[in-house]
Design an enzyme around this catalytic site. Structure first.
Site, short mmCIF file in Angstrom:
data_model
loop_
_atom_site.label_atom_id
_atom_site.label_comp_id
_atom_site.label_asym_id
_atom_site.label_seq_id
_atom_site.Cartn_x
_atom_site.Cartn_y
_atom_site.Cartn_z
N CYS A 118 -14.19 -3.38 7.79
CA CYS A 118 -14.54 -3.81 6.75
C CYS A 118 -16.30 -3.34 6.41
O CYS A 118 -16.43 -3.28 5.20
CB CYS A 118 -14.73 -5.46 6.22
SG CYS A 118 -13.21 -6.06 6.68
N HIS A 259 -19.10 -7.75 1.15
CA HIS A 259 -17.94 -7.55 1.41
C HIS A 259 -17.04 -8.63 0.69
O HIS A 259 -17.32 -9.68 1.05
CB HIS A 259 -17.74 -7.34 2.81
CG HIS A 259 -16.15 -7.48 3.18
ND1 HIS A 259 -15.16 -6.22 2.61
CD2 HIS A 259 -15.45 -7.95 4.20
CE1 HIS A 259 -14.04 -6.65 3.12
NE2 HIS A 259 -14.07 -7.51 3.89
N ASN A 289 -9.21 -8.79 -0.53
CA ASN A 289 -9.82 -8.13 0.74
C ASN A 289 -9.25 -6.48 0.74
O ASN A 289 -8.13 -6.43 1.28
CB ASN A 289 -9.98 -8.74 2.20
CG ASN A 289 -10.80 -8.23 3.03
OD1 ASN A 289 -11.02 -7.15 2.71
ND2 ASN A 289 -10.94 -9.04 4.14
N1 ACO Z 1 -0.53 -20.80 2.14
C1 ACO Z 1 -0.29 -22.22 2.57
N2 ACO Z 1 -0.86 -22.66 3.85
C2 ACO Z 1 -1.48 -21.93 4.60
C3 ACO Z 1 -1.61 -20.65 4.45
C4 ACO Z 1 -1.04 -20.05 3.18
N3 ACO Z 1 -1.14 -18.64 2.75
N4 ACO Z 1 -2.03 -20.05 5.49
C5 ACO Z 1 -2.31 -21.00 6.26
N5 ACO Z 1 -1.91 -22.18 5.59
C6 ACO Z 1 -1.84 -23.55 6.49
C7 ACO Z 1 -1.97 -23.40 7.89
O1 ACO Z 1 -0.77 -23.54 8.62
C8 ACO Z 1 -2.40 -24.91 7.89
O2 ACO Z 1 -1.67 -25.92 8.23
P1 ACO Z 1 -1.62 -27.14 9.27
O3 ACO Z 1 -3.13 -27.83 8.98
O4 ACO Z 1 -0.53 -27.81 8.99
O5 ACO Z 1 -1.85 -26.40 10.52
C9 ACO Z 1 -3.54 -24.87 6.97
O6 ACO Z 1 -2.98 -24.17 6.05
C10 ACO Z 1 -4.82 -24.82 7.21
O7 ACO Z 1 -5.04 -23.56 7.61
P2 ACO Z 1 -6.44 -23.01 8.15
O8 ACO Z 1 -6.33 -21.77 9.07
O9 ACO Z 1 -7.41 -24.16 8.83
O10 ACO Z 1 -7.19 -22.69 6.81
P3 ACO Z 1 -8.57 -22.18 6.55
O11 ACO Z 1 -9.42 -23.27 5.64
O12 ACO Z 1 -9.44 -22.00 7.67
O13 ACO Z 1 -8.46 -20.98 5.67
C11 ACO Z 1 -8.46 -18.58 5.92
C12 ACO Z 1 -7.73 -19.75 6.29
C13 ACO Z 1 -8.52 -18.45 4.40
C14 ACO Z 1 -8.04 -17.48 6.50
C15 ACO Z 1 -10.05 -18.69 6.01
O14 ACO Z 1 -9.95 -19.18 7.54
C16 ACO Z 1 -10.60 -17.37 6.03
O15 ACO Z 1 -10.85 -17.00 5.04
N6 ACO Z 1 -11.34 -16.82 7.21
C17 ACO Z 1 -11.98 -15.49 7.26
C18 ACO Z 1 -10.96 -14.45 7.48
C19 ACO Z 1 -11.36 -13.19 6.66
O16 ACO Z 1 -11.79 -13.35 5.30
N7 ACO Z 1 -10.82 -12.20 7.06
C20 ACO Z 1 -10.66 -10.98 6.54
C21 ACO Z 1 -10.91 -9.80 7.50
S1 ACO Z 1 -12.45 -9.85 8.05
C22 ACO Z 1 -13.30 -9.71 6.87
O17 ACO Z 1 -13.33 -8.91 6.07
C23 ACO Z 1 -14.66 -10.58 7.03
#
Ligand code: ACO
Length: 338
Positions: A118, A259, A289
């Protein structure tokens, strides 16, 4: 800090977004998810998906044509091509060489790819900046193109809802006007955290394609929570580092273009820098993204919207797999078109 002449500036910016849009509703028919979950956790409503047979090089070439047209120079004037991508179907020939061929650029110029996820576009800006200052080159064509739909596991709801396809490009040129264009650039990397966000060869059998979406040989895996925490900390820190290096205060910045990974990451950075969201470019709701392509797509859109004018200080900041990161401070400058 005063940059020595020549100055290196973005003479033309371009973008390409594939036609097909995949909405959160569409995704909820593919994996167990909902529009509400995706919007509240990430800020994304829809993303663009490349057409069957449309490649990273095709999208990059389209964005590059747009950038060359906006730079108001002939393609023969390009002296260097560098591409950022992590999603090309092959590593050799490079996507840069493929685009050189597609655009019919001169053969006596270097063309190569960079893998910085990214942060790729900011790595390209610095490569162009230094190569233009040091060498005989006058115009560099830098392109970020990603077809993340081809490396997403469409059965993994924790990642597949976040990514999209697209390309952005810029013609970066040198001129004798002092203190314009790229004022400073801070880049970094931390390989010790590489496994937290990786693209690896698929293990196990390939699943059937659903909804006409591609099934690639490689797949993205990510520890979302850890990436999130690191992204907020490192991006805020790197913004402050480039501002300090250039002796510029946050208040002087007209627009921050981060980003586009997650709305909550963007809000946390704006909060940390004490900048209102009206001074932050956000378009991830419509594109998701797009990795390296996200900053040039957002920059092109901000420019088209008239949000960037000559003399404005624009701060670009990125974080991605590797880990890699970067911040670039630009004093926007484009010469009068003759
Ligand atoms: N739909 C429904 N539920 C979901 C989904 C989905 N798409 N994905 C995960 N869940 C569930 C999980 O299974 C979990 O359930 P559980 O509590 O029963 O175990 C619950 O939702 C919470 O999941 P978390 O992983 O805790 O959710 P979080 O609030 O951390 O959000 C996310 C996840 C959106 C990926 C977040 O961590 C994030 O944005 N991280 C940054 C990563 C990023 O942006 N990466 C891009 C590449 S790197 C970069 O570009 C910077």
């Amino acid at each position: 800090m005063r940059t020595p002449t020549p100055s290196v500036f973005i003479q033309g910016i371009g973008a390409y977004k594939p036609e097909r849009r995949l909405t959160n509703e569409d995704l909820s028919c593919i994996v167990e998810t909902s529009d509400e979950w995706i919007r509240t956790r990430s800020g994304i409503s829809e993303r663009h998906i490349a057409a069957p047979g449309e490649t990273v090089a095709d999208m990059g070439a389209a964005a590059a044509r747009d950038a060359i047209r906006n730079a108001n120079i002939p393609p023969e004037a390009i002296d260097l091509v560098v591409v950022a991508t992590i999603s090309a179907p092959s590593s050799v020939p490079s996507t840069a060489c493929r685009i050189q061929q597609k655009l019919g650029l001169r053969p006596d110029i270097p063309a190569f790819d960079v893998a910085a996820a990214c942060s790729g576009f900011l790595y390209l800006l610095q490569i162009a900046n230094l190569m233009l200052r040091a060498g005989d080159y006058r115009h560099a064509l830098i392109i970020a193109s990603e077809q993340l739909s081809g490396i997403v596991d469409w059965q993994d709801r924790t990642t597949c809802v976040l990514f999209g396809d697209g390309a952005g490009a810029a013609v970066v040129s040198k001129c004798d006007v002092p203190y314009v264009g790229i004022l400073g650039n801070v880049l970094g990397a931390d390989g010790t955290k590489g496994d937290l966000l990786a693209v690896n060869l698929r293990t196990g059998p390939k699943p059937e394609s659903v909804a006409g979406l591609p099934v690639g040989n490689h797949v993205i895996s990510m520890n979302g929570k850890e990436v999130f925490k690191n992204a907020v900390r490192v991006m805020s820190h790197s913004c402050r580092a480039v501002l300090k290096k250039c002796d510029v205060s946050v208040e002087q910045i007209s627009l921050i273009i981060p980003h586009q990974a997650n709305m909550r990451i963007i809000e946390a950075i704006a909060d940390e820098l004490q900048v209102g969201l009206e001074r932050v470019k956000i378009n991830l709701d419509r594109y998701g993204n797009t990795s390296a392509a996200s900053i040039p797509i957002a920059l092109e859109e901000a420019w088209q919207e008239g949000r960037i004018k000559n003399g404005d200080l624009v701060l670009l900041v990125a974080f991605g797999g590797g880990f890699t990161w970067g911040s670039t401070l630009i004093k926007w400058y484009q010469p009068e078109k003759t």
